[in-house]
Enzyme design. Structure first.
Site, PDB file in Angstrom:
ATOM      1  N   VAL A  11      36.719 130.391  42.560  1.00 51.23           N
ATOM      2  CA  VAL A  11      37.346 130.953  41.141  1.00 51.23           C
ATOM      3  C   VAL A  11      37.256 129.704  40.003  1.00 51.23           C
ATOM      4  CG1 VAL A  11      39.105 132.187  41.748  1.00 51.23           C
ATOM      5  CG2 VAL A  11      39.426 129.430  41.930  1.00 51.23           C
ATOM      6  N   SER A  12      37.270 129.822  38.666  1.00 56.25           N
ATOM      7  CA  SER A  12      36.523 129.794  37.262  1.00 56.25           C
ATOM      8  C   SER A  12      37.089 128.023  37.531  1.00 56.25           C
ATOM      9  CB  SER A  12      36.343 129.307  35.828  1.00 56.25           C
ATOM     10  OG  SER A  12      35.516 130.826  36.506  1.00 56.25           O
ATOM     11  N   THR A  13      38.994 127.773  37.333  1.00 54.72           N
ATOM     12  CA  THR A  13      40.242 126.902  37.488  1.00 54.72           C
ATOM     13  C   THR A  13      40.927 126.956  38.038  1.00 54.72           C
ATOM     14  OG1 THR A  13      41.168 128.299  35.769  1.00 54.72           O
ATOM     15  CG2 THR A  13      39.514 127.292  34.861  1.00 54.72           C
ATOM     16  N   GLN A  16      44.291 129.378  39.141  1.00 53.97           N
ATOM     17  CA  GLN A  16      43.317 130.651  39.600  1.00 53.97           C
ATOM     18  C   GLN A  16      43.529 130.156  41.134  1.00 53.97           C
ATOM     19  OE1 GLN A  16      39.627 131.271  37.445  1.00 53.97           O
ATOM     20  NE2 GLN A  16      40.472 133.098  36.655  1.00 53.97           N
ATOM     21  N   ALA A  38      34.953 126.158  40.099  1.00 57.55           N
ATOM     22  CA  ALA A  38      33.701 125.000  39.574  1.00 57.55           C
ATOM     23  C   ALA A  38      33.939 126.963  38.573  1.00 57.55           C
ATOM     24  CB  ALA A  38      33.115 124.671  40.333  1.00 57.55           C
TER      25      ALA A  38
END
Length: 208
Positions: A11-13, A16, A38
């Site tokens: 996931v990006s952050t 999440q 990331a």
């Protein structure tokens, strides 16, 4: 799947959750899941590198969907191709057609890789066409100049009036470093021109 599946979840952050991806991968047979926080655009993904190092011939890499792994069609094709060269299979749970452990999946991937190559070729062609068009209009590729000829003329006049570099830079809305580089380049060009004019002319006539 008999204990050879390795999962990768991203996931990006950290705001999440990875839970749904991890649960789906474990349910599909993953015996270990590498979990990453990331952006997809981040090339230096530490857990992804660990996953690649961990994978061995005969393993199958599982992802919840293709967007968890690559940033573009070409990027995905490159990753799956490298895995195949190492004897590692690949499966995407959300895209069951992409399963390189089956003959059908390999055929689909070959088509997928061909589309990725086409995408790369078209991008290269568009880039070259753009540069050619720009050159025909008297422009070159790259970043536009920060200091235009008009700004440079103003800067030279302000410097003659005794303004500091900081004051001059603020007046023409550029950074002090950009102004310094531009002034140095202008001075060097002027010096070269002066030397050229001062050089003695050699007559092409021969006197006997």
């Amino acid at each position: 799947m008999s204990g050879n599946a390795i999962g990768y979840a991203r996931v990006s952050t950290r705001g999440q959750s990875l839970d749904s991806q991890v649960d789906a991968l474990v349910a599909a047979g993953a015996v270990r899941v590498f979990q990453e926080y990331a952006s997809g655009a981040t090339q230096a993904r530490a857990r992804w590198k660990e996953c690649l190092d961990y994978l061995q011939p005969g393993n199958v890499l599982l992802v919840a969907d293709l967007t968890r792994l690559g940033r573009s069609t070409a990027d995905l094709a490159d990753i799956v191709t490298v895995l195949g060269q190492r004897g590692i299979g690949f499966r995407s749970l959300a895209e069951p057609w992409l399963d390189t452990t089956s003959a059908h999946g390999k055929l689909i991937f070959d088509m997928f890789a061909s589309l990725a190559e086409y995408e790369r070729s078209r991008l290269s062609e568009r880039t070259k066409a753009g540069l050619t068009a720009a050159k025909a209009r008297g422009r070159l590729g790259g970043r536009p100049r920060v200091i235009t000829a008009g700004k440079m003329e103003t800067a030279l006049q302000l410097r003659k009036e005794g303004k500091t570099l900081k004051e001059t830079a603020e007046r023409i809305s550029v950074s002090v470093s950009s102004l310094t580089r531009a002034l140095s380049a202008t001075a060097a060009a002027g010096s070269a021109t002066s030397r050229s004019r001062a050089a003695p002319k050699v007559s092409s006539r021969s006197s006997f």
